[in-house]
Write a protein that holds these residues in place. Structure first.
Motif: not given
Length: 244
Positions: A80, A82, A115, A119, A131, A133, A160, A174
């Motif tokens: 992912l 973001n 998220s 998740v 992930i 960000n 984060t 993350v």
């Protein structure tokens, strides 16, 4: 060092243009199946025309409830990014709390919302994941006329780290990256004035703004198994701006 995402499925928000679009393209080059999410249909159509293999999804992340439903219906993801964000910049005294609230909703609330959906699927399947960000150097160093935007990106950095602490035991990493001014429509809208741009470039040791590919490549590294022990970091991609 070769990075491959064969058999991996990735979701990228804010994928219609700029940094998000380049991240989508680079992920596909590395073998990932990518779902590109944007609130602008024309941007998605353009991406699809150029890269038919991409899956496109129209979604306004400002509507947390509706976007939650849309993303939950997209299936499972391993990765992912973001990236979606908005910026409403102005002097401290002129900044409206309503503008800060709008930025907080996209830059922080939507990140948490998206998220959580992704998740929960990762945890249910027990496969782990990664992930990234997309934050900003504005969270790390004070910039005039950025009080609201900087506040949201500072909140994103904190989110984060908390996400990394809570999700690490589930083998979900993350991290965040914090770019300087990047040559995208969104960034250049605030830095198009030659004098203002020159002022910023003088404070970047490399003497220039960044290119979207220079953000995409570190993002791909953080998503990959090559970064398997990197978790909870906020990495400047700023040509040395925050070092000086």
């Amino acid at each position: 060092m070769e990075i491959t995402f064969n058999g991996k499925r990735a979701l990228v928000t804010g994928a219609g243009k700029g940094i998000g679009r380049v991240i989508v393209i680079e992920l596909m080059k590395c073998g990932a199946q990518v779902v590109a999410l944007s609130r602008t249909q024309s941007d998605l159509d353009s991406l699809k025309a150029e890269y038919p293999q991409v899956e496109i999804v129209l979604c306004d992340l400002a509507d947390l409830q509706e976007s939650n439903k849309i993303i939950a219906g997209l299936g499972d993801f391993d990765l992912l990014v973001n990236n979606a964000a908005i910026a409403k910049c102005g002097s401290f005294l002129d900044t409206k709390c309503s503008d800060v609230a709008d930025m907080m909703n996209i830059n922080v609330n939507a990140v948490i919302n998206v998220s959580q959906v992704v998740v929960k699927s990762m945890i249910r399947r027990g496969v782990g994941g990664a992930i990234v960000n997309i934050s900003s150097q504005a969270s790390m160093a004070a910039l005039a006329d950025h009080v609201g935007y900087a506040a949201t990106k500072g909140a994103l950095d904190s989110a984060t780290r908390v996400m990394a602490c809570e999700l690490g035991p589930k083998n979900i990493r993350v991290n965040a990256v914090n770019p300087t001014v990047i040559t995208t429509d969104m960034s250049m809208a605030g830095w198009s004035d030659p004098a203002r741009a020159a002022w910023m470039k003088e404070r970047i040791p490399l003497g220039r703004f960044g290119d979207p590919i220079e953000v995409a490549q570190p993002v791909l590294f953080l998503l990959s198994d090559k970064a398997s022990m990197i978790n909870g970091t906020t990495i400047p991609i700023d040509g040395g701006f925050t070092a000086c």
